[in-house]
Design an enzyme around this catalytic site. Structure first.
Site, short mmCIF file in Angstrom:
data_model
loop_
_atom_site.label_atom_id
_atom_site.label_comp_id
_atom_site.label_asym_id
_atom_site.label_seq_id
_atom_site.Cartn_x
_atom_site.Cartn_y
_atom_site.Cartn_z
N SER A 180 4.78 2.55 8.04
CA SER A 180 4.54 1.33 7.08
C SER A 180 5.51 0.96 6.23
O SER A 180 6.16 1.80 5.43
CB SER A 180 3.33 1.32 6.35
OG SER A 180 2.12 1.66 6.88
N ASP A 237 0.10 -7.62 1.48
CA ASP A 237 0.32 -6.33 1.47
C ASP A 237 2.04 -6.08 1.63
O ASP A 237 2.46 -5.29 2.27
CB ASP A 237 -0.40 -5.62 2.60
CG ASP A 237 -0.03 -4.08 2.48
OD1 ASP A 237 0.12 -3.57 1.55
OD2 ASP A 237 -0.19 -3.34 3.60
N HIS A 279 0.95 -1.40 -0.02
CA HIS A 279 0.11 0.11 -0.01
C HIS A 279 0.79 1.21 -0.06
O HIS A 279 0.22 2.22 -0.39
CB HIS A 279 -0.90 -0.14 1.07
CG HIS A 279 -0.32 0.41 2.61
ND1 HIS A 279 -0.21 -0.65 3.43
CD2 HIS A 279 0.07 1.48 3.19
CE1 HIS A 279 0.44 -0.27 4.60
NE2 HIS A 279 0.59 1.20 4.25
#
Length: 361
Positions: free
Chosen positions: A217, A143, A113
């Site tokens: 992230s 992901d 993402h």
């Protein structure tokens, strides 16, 4: 005369004894000071951070976004009634994240993402260098994404052992929160094997209370030796409250995904074409077959809706999620033995594992 001799002998002895006691006390004090200093040194993770931070990168992405317009704007007749400021425009949308260098040849692990849909990906390194990166491959089911940069003298992270991690272990999260760049937070492992959060198809998260904020992230979760335990992915949000619940993809899972992405450009997963539901069985667990995919491995093996699977490869079903993940970890062409109940019959079948259709969107 004797008393005088005794006095001459006694005082030096007493003085020597006192000196020995004082020397012993000084030695004990030195030992205590050394222990205190050692404890203080162990209380700092500066050396650990210094060894790991160069292997964590900051990622900046840009995406060209065309604003949506009313359908009438496509008609030249109506367009002349609108001001030029109302005409469709393009703008650059920027975002940020983190990544981990896992190979001195320039391979970087991050979250999918972080880079999905990006027109440009720029990677900033701890030593001040910046370079454009390309996407080697990405996997929607976990992901995860792998980037490649062309740069010399890169320091790769040292791999850790997430399978040996325990709840209560001290961990450090390194990343690029809110664009601060190479920021470090500290906490403990709060839980293992977290799933059912609907963040991805295959979930086996390490939970930590180390701060994982926007921009973290794709960054690294390391142990107190500076070894990689996982790729930081998300922070559970609760409206109006700080949760301190961060989620990390275990490093061994991430590296397995990376290996397939590098070799095949996609992740190769085992597949049986089964829709199952967990059910109790003889004090344990089993899988009720709800449906089979037409032409899939399960149907070809003879499985029918209503069958109750009790064993795969002579291993009893313990957890439906883990069982299906184990099948996903098999390779196409592998053979699996299936023990099941059909009405009152006990049957054994064999299925040839197929390749799971890609879920990358």
């Amino acid at each position: 005369m004797l008393n005088k001799a005794l006095k001459l002998f006694t005082w030096p002895a007493i003085a020597g004894l006192l000196a020995a006691v004082l020397l012993l006390q000084w030695h004990n004090f030195q030992n205590l000071e050394h222990k205190v200093n050692a404890i203080a040194e162990r209380g700092s993770y500066a050396d650990v951070v210094a060894s790991a931070v160069p292997a964590v990168v900051n990622i900046y992405t840009s995406k060209l976004v065309r604003e949506r317009i009313h359908p009438l704007m496509n008609d030249p007749f109506f367009r002349r009634f609108f001001r030029s400021s109302a005409m469709p425009r393009e703008r650059m949308e920027n975002s940020l994240g983190s990544g981990v260098i896992v190979s001195s040849e320039g391979l970087i692990l991050t979250n999918r993402h972080v880079v999905a849909g990006a027109d440009e990906i720029r990677v900033a390194f701890y030593d001040g260098r910046e370079v454009l990166a390309r996407v080697v491959g990405s996997d929607a089911d976990t992901d995860l994404a792998v980037l490649q940069v062309e740069l010399d003298n890169l320091q790769a992270i040292t791999q850790g052992s997430p399978d040996q991690a325990r709840v209560g272990d001290v961990v450090l999260a390194i990343g690029n929160p809110y664009g601060f760049g190479h920021s470090v937070s500290q906490g403990i492992i709060s839980g293992l094997g977290r799933y059912g959060l609907k963040l991805s198809t295959y979930e086996d998260f390490i939970q930590t209370d180390a701060a994982i904020n926007q921009g973290n992230s794709g960054g690294a979760l390391i142990d107190t030796r500076g070894h990689l335990l996982g790729i930081n992915t998300a922070n559970v949000q609760s409206e109006g409250a700080a949760t301190n619940i961060g989620l990390t993809i275990p490093a061994d899972l991430a590296l397995n995904v990376m290996a397939d992405l590098v070799q095949y450009g996609k992740v190769i997963r085992g597949w049986m074409g089964l829709d199952v539901k967990p059910v109790p069985s003889n004090g344990g667990s089993a899988l009720l077959v709800k449906a089979t995919d037409a032409g899939g491995p399960a149907q070809k093996a003879g499985l029918l809706p209503g069958d109750i699977i009790t064993h795969f490869d002579e291993q009893a079903i313990v957890d439906a999620r883990l069982t299906m993940q184990q099948i996903a970890q098999m390779r196409p062409g592998d053979i699996i033995d299936i023990q099941l109940r059909r009405n009152t019959q006990q049957l054994s079948l064999q299925a040839i594992i197929g390749e799971r259709p890609s879920n990358n969107r």
